[in-house]
Design a protein around this motif. Structure first.
Motif, PDB file in Angstrom:
ATOM      1  N   ASN A 114       0.798  -1.220   0.000  1.00  6.13           N
ATOM      2  CA  ASN A 114       0.000   0.000   0.000  1.00  6.13           C
ATOM      3  C   ASN A 114       0.832   1.272   0.000  1.00  6.13           C
ATOM      4  OD1 ASN A 114      -2.572  -1.168  -0.090  1.00  6.13           O
ATOM      5  ND2 ASN A 114      -2.585  -1.536   2.114  1.00  6.13           N
ATOM      6  N   TYR A 138      -1.611   2.867  -7.409  1.00  9.76           N
ATOM      7  CA  TYR A 138      -2.009   1.982  -8.508  1.00  9.76           C
ATOM      8  C   TYR A 138      -3.111   2.664  -9.307  1.00  9.76           C
ATOM      9  CZ  TYR A 138       0.597  -1.176  -5.536  1.00  9.76           C
ATOM     10  OH  TYR A 138       1.592  -1.731  -4.764  1.00  9.76           O
ATOM     11  N   TYR A 142      -6.096   2.366 -10.196  1.00  9.87           N
ATOM     12  CA  TYR A 142      -7.462   1.891 -10.038  1.00  9.87           C
ATOM     13  C   TYR A 142      -8.426   2.990 -10.498  1.00  9.87           C
ATOM     14  CZ  TYR A 142      -5.419  -1.553  -6.780  1.00  9.87           C
ATOM     15  OH  TYR A 142      -4.672  -2.552  -6.202  1.00  9.87           O
ATOM     16  N   MET A 194      -5.972 -10.212  -6.611  1.00 11.28           N
ATOM     17  CA  MET A 194      -5.655  -8.846  -6.171  1.00 11.28           C
ATOM     18  C   MET A 194      -6.965  -8.068  -6.048  1.00 11.28           C
ATOM     19  SD  MET A 194      -3.266  -6.088  -8.202  1.00 11.28           S
ATOM     20  CE  MET A 194      -2.914  -4.437  -7.604  1.00 11.28           C
ATOM     21  N   GLY A 228      -8.481  -4.332  -5.099  1.00  8.06           N
ATOM     22  CA  GLY A 228      -8.095  -2.936  -4.946  1.00  8.06           C
ATOM     23  C   GLY A 228      -9.284  -2.053  -4.625  1.00  8.06           C
ATOM     24  N   SER A 279      -5.721   4.362  -1.541  1.00 12.52           N
ATOM     25  CA  SER A 279      -6.101   3.060  -2.078  1.00 12.52           C
ATOM     26  C   SER A 279      -5.687   1.984  -1.085  1.00 12.52           C
ATOM     27  CB  SER A 279      -5.452   2.799  -3.443  1.00 12.52           C
ATOM     28  OG  SER A 279      -4.043   2.767  -3.346  1.00 12.52           O
ATOM     29  N   THR A 303      -4.971  -2.192  -1.047  1.00 13.57           N
ATOM     30  CA  THR A 303      -4.769  -3.369  -1.890  1.00 13.57           C
ATOM     31  C   THR A 303      -4.544  -4.587  -1.013  1.00 13.57           C
ATOM     32  OG1 THR A 303      -3.783  -2.029  -3.650  1.00 13.57           O
ATOM     33  CG2 THR A 303      -3.335  -4.401  -3.695  1.00 13.57           C
TER      34      THR A 303
END
Length: 533
Positions: free
Chosen positions: A127, A131, A133, A163, A165, A408, A410
């Motif tokens: 984290n 990413y 997303y 994964m 997210g 985010s 993850t």
């Protein structure tokens, strides 16, 4: 009581209060108990000036073998990693979100100094990075999106890696202003270059980010607590930076009184609808004795319930009480970061200011239900001290992690594909015959709007189309970070985890890498390999 910001300024030296604030009757017992026990055994050991100035990992010569921190010097949570779970017996996996990043920058510091890695939390390594997303659309019902991707597990070719997210909106929930109290440890051990000098420069960066609608108070603690600034308007940058740069280290650590005073100032200057937060900066020994921890927890949770949160920044080495600082942030609805360089301070306090300061989803929990038609066994990678009982998912009294604007989260699950045997239960996938559903899993998320007492649940299934043989660059990079974490922690359940393979995969998935953080991770793996061999 709300104070008039425009009438306040930094207190002159003659008027600075030193341990003179009178606790309320309700808090006097807590403060007294903490004051007796909150005495830090501070170490004078520090890192080199090169570390403070941001030396790269390549700049530091590798030792021939790992150095060890003296016994009793640093403390880390020892929660065990999760073994594989049988879907037929345990179809649900529940955990609290985690947006802390301290473990990554602390690991970077350890590798730079040739120290044997300790306190590695895989989710915080993953984290640490951004990413790509998708963000929620403007006006979306929920302040986040959830995406899933499944591919082959790099360290176990017959396993899959899922994964998950969660991407929060970057829209801040309020424009009412910040009411921030800096609670700064200025005890004797803070004199090292990577402690008080770095702290002062780090908070100066934060000050430059504030404006006229914000208010800042500054409390220091050593042998006693002292109020250096009381509700100073945030646009008085020179005034606030001048106070920070005059800080000097000396004395013991009266953390209890400092914490109480910081909370009192935050409460007196409370901004309705704003961001009310204590930011604690310390080299870390909050030793609260055999009875103090419960009282400290109640004090922090009591103020969190009123809307005054606490975030924690760790500095230095030698006596870092990582587990305590993480717990303080968790109970205080805040976050925990470790500042090892000025660049890290800029990342946390400037680049990620909104994420650090503004909560958009409170008490966010995830519960994953696995489909026995496709998954026989699973295990969650990391989140070892964030796992919850399944029944806690729907219990709104159970605390969980808060997610800030733009944050985010993850998570990775390692999956063992099903062999056709299916269990049964009153759940979505438990009454199907093998092959009737090709979903891998469903992700349920519960969260509260900031300040709310009741949660909302949303569900996101991951169907067969979530699987790919050509995973995205984000998947490849994040899974490389996770694999490195498994190797560094010598996971008993991922013996095939290989730092060299993780490095190769990370290097092939750097992407745009605007701030060079992914490339730095590759160098971090190199630093580990130079010593570990």
């Amino acid at each position: 009581m709300m104070r008039n910001w425009s009438s306040r300024s930094a207190l002159p030296v003659s008027a600075r209060r030193s341990g003179t604030r009178r606790p309320t009757a309700a808090s006097a017992a807590v403060c007294a108990a903490l004051a007796l026990s909150l005495l830090a055994a501070c170490s004078a050991d520090g890192m080199s000036d090169a570390a403070y100035e941001g030396a790269t990992l390549e700049d530091v010569p590798a030792p021939e073998e790992w150095r060890e921190v003296p016994p009793g010097g640093e403390e880390y949570d020892d929660s065990p990693e999760q073994p594989f779970q049988d879907v037929a017996a345990s179809p649900l996996s529940t955990f609290a979100s985690d947006v802390d990043t301290a473990s990554y920058s602390n690991l970077r510091r350890q590798l730079r100094d040739g120290l044997s890695p300790q306190g590695v939390r895989i989710e915080e390594l993953v984290n640490y990075f951004d990413y790509d997303y998708p963000a929620p659309a403007p006006g979306a019902d929920d302040p986040f999106t959830v995406t899933t991707q499944v591919a082959d597990a790099p360290w176990a070719s017959d396993h899959r890696l899922a994964m998950i997210g969660v991407q929060a909106t970057d829209a801040t929930p309020t424009r009412a202003g910040n009411n921030i109290v800096f609670l700064l440890d200025v005890s004797g051990s803070m004199s090292a270059p990577d402690k008080l000098p770095l702290l002062a420069e780090s908070f100066s960066l934060l000050v430059e980010r504030l404006g006229e609608d914000d208010t800042v108070s500054i409390v220091t603690y050593a042998g006693s607590d002292e109020v250096l600034a009381d509700s100073v308007p945030g646009d008085r940058h020179d005034e606030l930076v001048g106070i920070l740069r005059e800080l000097r280290a000396g004395g013991s650590t009266a953390g209890a009184a400092g914490l109480q005073t910081a909370y009192e100032l935050a409460t007196e200057n409370f901004v309705e609808g704003g961001n009310n937060r204590v930011v604690l900066a310390t080299d870390g020994d909050f030793n609260v004795g055999p009875y103090g921890p419960d009282e400290l927890t109640e004090l922090i949770e009591q103020h969190a319930r009123t809307g005054v949160y606490i975030s924690v920044l760790g500095f230095g080495m030698g006596n870092l009480k990582d587990s305590t600082m993480e717990a303080i942030a968790d109970h205080g609805n805040g976050n925990y970061a470790y500042i090892d360089t000025l660049d890290e301070a800029r990342k946390v306090l400037v680049d990620e200011f909104d994420s650090t300061m503004f909560v958009v989803a409170q008490d966010l929990k995830l519960q994953v239900e696995f489909n026995p038609a496709t998954v026989a066994r699973y295990r969650l990678l990391g989140y070892d001290n964030r796992r919850l009982a399944d029944e806690d998912f729907a219990d709104d009294t159970k605390d969980a992690g808060d997610v800030g604007a733009g944050h985010s989260v993850t998570a990775f699950y390692e999956l063992v594909p099903a062999d056709g045997e299916v269990g049964s239960d009153d759940l979505t996938y438990q009454d199907v015959e093998a092959g009737d559903s090709d979903d891998f899993l469903s992700v349920r998320v519960r969260y509260k709007q900031p300040g709310a007492s009741e949660s909302t649940e949303v569900v996101y299934p991951a169907g067969a189309d979530a699987y790919t043989r050509t995973p995205s660059a984000d998947f490849r990079f994040a899974s490389a970070v996770a694999e490195f974490g498994l190797a560094v922690t010598r996971s008993q359940h991922a013996e095939g985890a290989d730092p060299r393979r993780a490095r190769e995969r990370a290097e092939s998935a750097l992407g745009e890498d605007r701030y060079g953080l992914r490339a730095e991770f590759v160098s971090l793996v190199d630093a580990y390999e130079r010593v570990a061999g």
